[in-house]
Write a protein that holds these residues in place. Structure first.
Motif: not given
Length: 110
Positions: A96-107
């Protein structure tokens, strides 16, 4: 998704980055200068040399399965000199991966 960690000769890091930039829509790359500690190469029949310290570049990137082979090939072709100490490439499965700024996950987070 896969994390690729490549440890390459310091003088080949720019070649590797240029090769990676040729791959469309590639996510960001993390570049670190690290120190490798490994056994020095000795001629056949000689006693092994003691361990030596060598500055190396570590390139880290997370990609989808669709880009894995192309990224690995780009690193291999751009980092290879054919001499001992060219480096290594490691591949790890990323759950899993999460972009901290937006909360988006995955690819989408890449």
């Amino acid at each position: 998704m896969f994390e690729i960690k490549a440890v390459v000769r310091l003088d080949k890091q720019d070649d590797v980055i240029r090769a990676l930039h040729q791959i469309p829509d590639l996510p960001g790359v993390t570049l670190s200068v690290v120190e490798g500690i490994g056994r020095r190469q000795s001629a056949e029949g000689e006693a092994p040399h003691p361990f030596g310290r060598v500055p190396m570049a570590k390139i880290e990137i997370v990609v989808g399965a669709d880009r894995l082979a192309r990224v690995m090939a780009a690193i291999e072709l751009s980092a290879r000199t054919g001499r001992p100490g060219d480096g290594k490439v490691f591949v790890f499965k990323v759950e899993q991966v999460m972009k901290i700024r937006t909360g988006e996950t995955g690819i989408a987070a890449l």
